[in-house]
Design a protein around this motif. Structure first.
Motif, PDB file in Angstrom:
ATOM      1  N   VAL A 310       5.806  -9.125 -12.083  1.00 39.87           N
ATOM      2  CA  VAL A 310       7.053  -9.173 -12.844  1.00 39.87           C
ATOM      3  C   VAL A 310       8.019  -8.069 -12.393  1.00 39.87           C
ATOM      4  O   VAL A 310       9.147  -8.335 -11.970  1.00 39.87           O
ATOM      5  CB  VAL A 310       6.779  -9.069 -14.360  1.00 39.87           C
ATOM      6  N   ASP A 311       7.588  -6.825 -12.500  1.00 36.22           N
ATOM      7  CA  ASP A 311       8.474  -5.709 -12.129  1.00 36.22           C
ATOM      8  C   ASP A 311       8.606  -5.517 -10.623  1.00 36.22           C
ATOM      9  O   ASP A 311       9.579  -4.920 -10.142  1.00 36.22           O
ATOM     10  CB  ASP A 311       7.971  -4.411 -12.775  1.00 36.22           C
ATOM     11  N   LYS A 312       7.584  -5.944  -9.880  1.00 31.28           N
ATOM     12  CA  LYS A 312       7.609  -5.856  -8.408  1.00 31.28           C
ATOM     13  C   LYS A 312       7.863  -4.437  -7.896  1.00 31.28           C
ATOM     14  O   LYS A 312       8.706  -4.206  -7.029  1.00 31.28           O
ATOM     15  CB  LYS A 312       8.653  -6.818  -7.825  1.00 31.28           C
ATOM     16  N   SER A 313       7.106  -3.485  -8.437  1.00 31.33           N
ATOM     17  CA  SER A 313       7.251  -2.092  -8.001  1.00 31.33           C
ATOM     18  C   SER A 313       6.684  -1.877  -6.605  1.00 31.33           C
ATOM     19  O   SER A 313       7.059  -0.924  -5.912  1.00 31.33           O
ATOM     20  CB  SER A 313       6.532  -1.165  -8.977  1.00 31.33           C
ATOM     21  N   GLY A 314       5.766  -2.745  -6.182  1.00 29.25           N
ATOM     22  CA  GLY A 314       5.131  -2.588  -4.880  1.00 29.25           C
ATOM     23  C   GLY A 314       3.953  -1.636  -4.894  1.00 29.25           C
ATOM     24  O   GLY A 314       3.299  -1.436  -3.860  1.00 29.25           O
ATOM     25  N   PHE A 315       3.671  -1.046  -6.059  1.00 29.49           N
ATOM     26  CA  PHE A 315       2.596  -0.047  -6.140  1.00 29.49           C
ATOM     27  C   PHE A 315       1.232  -0.622  -5.769  1.00 29.49           C
ATOM     28  O   PHE A 315       0.544  -0.066  -4.902  1.00 29.49           O
ATOM     29  CB  PHE A 315       2.551   0.567  -7.543  1.00 29.49           C
ATOM     30  N   PRO A 316       0.786  -1.717  -6.398  1.00 29.62           N
ATOM     31  CA  PRO A 316      -0.562  -2.211  -6.060  1.00 29.62           C
ATOM     32  C   PRO A 316      -0.677  -2.675  -4.613  1.00 29.62           C
ATOM     33  O   PRO A 316      -1.742  -2.529  -4.003  1.00 29.62           O
ATOM     34  CB  PRO A 316      -0.778  -3.375  -7.037  1.00 29.62           C
ATOM     35  N   GLN A 317       0.411  -3.188  -4.046  1.00 28.11           N
ATOM     36  CA  GLN A 317       0.370  -3.641  -2.653  1.00 28.11           C
ATOM     37  C   GLN A 317       0.256  -2.452  -1.694  1.00 28.11           C
ATOM     38  O   GLN A 317      -0.496  -2.490  -0.719  1.00 28.11           O
ATOM     39  CB  GLN A 317       1.626  -4.457  -2.312  1.00 28.11           C
ATOM     40  N   ALA A 318       1.013  -1.393  -1.990  1.00 25.83           N
ATOM     41  CA  ALA A 318       1.011  -0.220  -1.108  1.00 25.83           C
ATOM     42  C   ALA A 318      -0.268   0.584  -1.234  1.00 25.83           C
ATOM     43  O   ALA A 318      -0.662   1.263  -0.273  1.00 25.83           O
ATOM     44  CB  ALA A 318       2.214   0.671  -1.430  1.00 25.83           C
ATOM     45  N   TRP A 319      -0.926   0.504  -2.386  1.00 23.93           N
ATOM     46  CA  TRP A 319      -2.111   1.333  -2.612  1.00 23.93           C
ATOM     47  C   TRP A 319      -3.404   0.536  -2.696  1.00 23.93           C
ATOM     48  O   TRP A 319      -4.218   0.592  -1.789  1.00 23.93           O
ATOM     49  CB  TRP A 319      -1.913   2.198  -3.871  1.00 23.93           C
ATOM     50  N   THR A 320      -3.603  -0.211  -3.774  1.00 25.92           N
ATOM     51  CA  THR A 320      -4.886  -0.886  -3.965  1.00 25.92           C
ATOM     52  C   THR A 320      -5.147  -1.926  -2.886  1.00 25.92           C
ATOM     53  O   THR A 320      -6.238  -1.968  -2.307  1.00 25.92           O
ATOM     54  CB  THR A 320      -4.948  -1.539  -5.363  1.00 25.92           C
ATOM     55  N   VAL A 321      -4.151  -2.758  -2.578  1.00 29.48           N
ATOM     56  CA  VAL A 321      -4.329  -3.781  -1.547  1.00 29.48           C
ATOM     57  C   VAL A 321      -4.576  -3.125  -0.190  1.00 29.48           C
ATOM     58  O   VAL A 321      -5.430  -3.569   0.590  1.00 29.48           O
ATOM     59  CB  VAL A 321      -3.112  -4.728  -1.498  1.00 29.48           C
ATOM     60  N   PHE A 322      -3.830  -2.054   0.109  1.00 27.70           N
ATOM     61  CA  PHE A 322      -4.049  -1.324   1.363  1.00 27.70           C
ATOM     62  C   PHE A 322      -5.480  -0.812   1.451  1.00 27.70           C
ATOM     63  O   PHE A 322      -6.154  -0.981   2.469  1.00 27.70           O
ATOM     64  CB  PHE A 322      -3.074  -0.147   1.468  1.00 27.70           C
ATOM     65  N   TYR A 323      -5.946  -0.173   0.368  1.00 24.09           N
ATOM     66  CA  TYR A 323      -7.304   0.360   0.371  1.00 24.09           C
ATOM     67  C   TYR A 323      -8.343  -0.749   0.544  1.00 24.09           C
ATOM     68  O   TYR A 323      -9.293  -0.613   1.315  1.00 24.09           O
ATOM     69  CB  TYR A 323      -7.586   1.117  -0.932  1.00 24.09           C
ATOM     70  N   TRP A 324      -8.178  -1.858  -0.202  1.00 24.41           N
ATOM     71  CA  TRP A 324      -9.169  -2.939  -0.118  1.00 24.41           C
ATOM     72  C   TRP A 324      -9.222  -3.506   1.308  1.00 24.41           C
ATOM     73  O   TRP A 324     -10.287  -3.812   1.819  1.00 24.41           O
ATOM     74  CB  TRP A 324      -8.841  -4.037  -1.106  1.00 24.41           C
ATOM     75  N   ALA A 325      -8.044  -3.627   1.932  1.00 24.71           N
ATOM     76  CA  ALA A 325      -8.005  -4.118   3.314  1.00 24.71           C
ATOM     77  C   ALA A 325      -8.678  -3.128   4.265  1.00 24.71           C
ATOM     78  O   ALA A 325      -9.360  -3.530   5.222  1.00 24.71           O
ATOM     79  CB  ALA A 325      -6.565  -4.356   3.740  1.00 24.71           C
ATOM     80  N   TRP A 326      -8.494  -1.851   4.003  1.00 23.50           N
ATOM     81  CA  TRP A 326      -9.108  -0.803   4.828  1.00 23.50           C
ATOM     82  C   TRP A 326     -10.623  -0.860   4.689  1.00 23.50           C
ATOM     83  O   TRP A 326     -11.364  -0.816   5.679  1.00 23.50           O
ATOM     84  CB  TRP A 326      -8.559   0.558   4.391  1.00 23.50           C
ATOM     85  N   TRP A 327     -11.105  -0.993   3.440  1.00 25.01           N
ATOM     86  CA  TRP A 327     -12.565  -1.060   3.233  1.00 25.01           C
ATOM     87  C   TRP A 327     -13.146  -2.305   3.897  1.00 25.01           C
ATOM     88  O   TRP A 327     -14.230  -2.260   4.480  1.00 25.01           O
ATOM     89  CB  TRP A 327     -12.909  -1.087   1.738  1.00 25.01           C
ATOM     90  N   VAL A 328     -12.427  -3.427   3.800  1.00 27.27           N
ATOM     91  CA  VAL A 328     -12.937  -4.666   4.388  1.00 27.27           C
ATOM     92  C   VAL A 328     -12.991  -4.563   5.918  1.00 27.27           C
ATOM     93  O   VAL A 328     -13.904  -5.089   6.554  1.00 27.27           O
ATOM     94  CB  VAL A 328     -12.073  -5.869   3.952  1.00 27.27           C
ATOM     95  N   ALA A 329     -12.017  -3.871   6.523  1.00 27.77           N
ATOM     96  CA  ALA A 329     -12.038  -3.669   7.972  1.00 27.77           C
ATOM     97  C   ALA A 329     -13.274  -2.872   8.388  1.00 27.77           C
ATOM     98  O   ALA A 329     -13.861  -3.098   9.449  1.00 27.77           O
ATOM     99  CB  ALA A 329     -10.767  -2.949   8.426  1.00 27.77           C
ATOM    100  N   TYR A 330     -13.692  -1.929   7.531  1.00 25.90           N
ATOM    101  CA  TYR A 330     -14.888  -1.114   7.772  1.00 25.90           C
ATOM    102  C   TYR A 330     -16.175  -1.852   7.422  1.00 25.90           C
ATOM    103  O   TYR A 330     -17.251  -1.543   7.947  1.00 25.90           O
ATOM    104  CB  TYR A 330     -14.834   0.144   6.900  1.00 25.90           C
ATOM    105  N   ALA A 331     -16.097  -2.832   6.490  1.00 24.15           N
ATOM    106  CA  ALA A 331     -17.300  -3.400   5.865  1.00 24.15           C
ATOM    107  C   ALA A 331     -18.312  -3.996   6.849  1.00 24.15           C
ATOM    108  O   ALA A 331     -19.516  -3.731   6.714  1.00 24.15           O
ATOM    109  CB  ALA A 331     -16.892  -4.434   4.812  1.00 24.15           C
TER     110      ALA A 331
END
Length: 506
Positions: A310-331
């Protein structure tokens, strides 16, 4: 009595050569067209994280539910060995240190002391920026990003590969093999080949990310101790030193090399954390840590599913999604490595061990280093949040350490710890790549030393070249984009694991 003939160890030279060609193919555009490559990859990264954010979050949470369900089901008792009476190959401490340090590199110390500073100024859930509440929330979010979901994503390929290798006795170290239950014979063709080479790109990208995060901190610490200026040449010297350390360690093998290096890194790094806790405001650090843990537990589901559509702050995309993608690249790399060291343990031991060692270890760093940094901000001793946002994490963490008593010795310890932790991760990565390019590897066998040393140099070449040419950040972003297809592979691994376990233990 006739002794069984040992399985001959044969290196897959074709896979080595093709892997090198892939490395060069990935690096050439970054070298020849650095600005255009960076622009294109940044745009692709933004599109991926904003378009598929719900996929990253859903798979992350799904991985946690999957491994916890598996661990505490009747299947958790399954022993990862053909011999049901076999004792674990390594002690719990030795196994735990290798798992922990392979999965974190030197980025943990860097982010543990500084991540709250970003969240303090750029807040989730529409909270007021730079409010007192954000000290707790900022630290809680950091613990969340390095917490159970991250380690659950490491667990998925570990269990998938361990079950096939030890229980089904299919002695092939291939990520594609862990998807056979879902894809069938497709893993023997182009689909399986694509999966295996995607794994190699993921390892290289993730390694470049760790290097890009860790090297400036190590270089800054050494520059401060030695009284010299930070430069790309100092960073190159650090990478070469790391390469020398993990090359020697990899040459010595798993028990004599990686295990000893992991133990040494654990002792040095924990000594730094304990020192900060003892000389810092101990009561405040522990109290804030409890507050942050409480906030994370209370809001775990919300943090795990929030896309801010709704607000589209970009926070979860810049942080949580980035981290999850980083962990998956390592997994996949973590899955291969932990598979190799987990013979004789049960599925429950591996899952609970990875989740507990990983989560509590990372939380300790965040609570102590983050708590100390927050205290500096609150007492106006050091404006750490402003420093993080203006200068970046490496200068900020070094400024934080300089406020400690005996700061020169602390910075030296930080440099040593950073080099050894980075070397441990690269050491583990080289070992895994050597396993992946060995045609068959029986239980307890190690890949050829020449194969291990080949990957030590191959893994160092790309980051070293990109560091000198300024393309390292682009490679880091690439690793996150690779996380999207690897998310699909992770789902295939969960399906395969369930299918095989149910077939074998109906």
């Amino acid at each position: 009595m006739v002794e069984p003939i040992a399985t001959p160890i044969e290196t897959n030279r074709q896979m080595q050569v093709i892997s090198l060609l892939i490395i060069f193919a990935a690096a050439i555009p970054l070298v020849l067209f650095p600005e255009d490559s960076a622009t294109a990859i940044d745009a692709l990264f933004k599109w991926v994280t904003h378009t598929f954010d719900f996929v990253y979050l859903a798979v992350g949470l799904g991985a946690l539910v999957f491994v916890l369900g598996l661990a505490f089901s009747r299947y958790g008792e399954i022993k990862l060995s053909a011999d049901k009476h076999a004792a674990p190959e390594f002690t719990k401490f030795g196994w735990g240190t290798m798992v922990f340090l392979a999965g974190i590199a030197s980025g943990l110390m860097l982010w543990a002391g500084t991540e709250w500073g970003y969240h303090f100024a750029w807040t989730p859930f529409g909270l007021e920026a730079k409010s007192k509440e954000m000290y707790t929330v900022g630290q809680a979010y950091g613990i969340f990003h390095w917490g159970p979901t991250a380690w659950a994503m490491y667990c998925v390929p570990t269990i998938a590969m361990s079950y096939i290798y030890y229980v089904r006795q299919k002695h092939i170290y291939k990520i594609s093999e862990a998807c056979r239950g879902a894809l069938g014979d497709l893993v023997d063709g182009p689909v399986g080949t694509f999966i295996n080479y995607l794994f190699i790109l993921g390892v290289l990208g993730a390694s470049a990310t760790s290097l890009g995060l860790g090297t400036p901190m190590i270089g800054g610490a050494l520059a401060e101790v030695l009284g010299v200026s930070s430069s790309v040449y100092l960073d190159m010297a650090i990478i070469l030193t790391c390469t020398a350390v993990f090359t020697v360690s990899s040459g010595l093998g798993l028990t004599k090399g990686i295990k000893r290096l992991s133990t040494f890194a654990t002792v040095v790094t924990l000594a730094i954390v304990v020192y900060v806790l003892l000389v810092g405001p101990t009561k405040f650090i522990l109290g804030l840590g409890m507050d942050s843990l409480g906030y994370m537990v209370e809001n775990y589901i919300r943090m795990s599913t929030w896309t801010d559509s709704v607000d589209k702050s970009g926070f979860p995309q810049a942080w949580t999604v980035f981290y999850w993608a980083w962990w998956v690249a390592y997994a996949p790399f973590m899955g291969m490595f932990v598979t190799r060291i987990s013979r004789g343990r049960t599925i429950r031991e591996v899952i609970v061990g990875m989740l507990s060692y990983g989560t509590f270890g990372c939380a300790l760093f965040y609570i102590v280093l983050g708590g100390y940094g927050i205290n500096l901000q609150m007492t106006e001793t050091l404006a750490l949040s402003e420093l993080v946002n203006d200068k970046g994490v490496a200068p900020a963490i070094l400024a934080m350490f300089k406020t400690l008593p005996l700061s020169g010795l602390v910075l030296l310890a930080v440099a040593v710890s950073g080099i050894v932790m980075l070397a441990t991760t690269f050491d583990s990565a080289a070992y895994v790549m050597a396993c992946a390019t060995t045609r068959k590897l029986a239980e307890g066998q190690e890949p050829q030393r020449s194969n291990r040393l080949f990957w030590c140099f191959a893994i160092a070449i790309l980051p070293l070249a990109l560091l000198f040419l300024g393309g390292l950040k682009t490679m880091q972003t690439t690793s996150v984009i690779i996380g999207l297809p690897l998310m699909v592979i992770m789902v295939l691994m969960m399906i395969s694991t369930l299918k095989f376990i149910k077939e074998d233990h109906a």
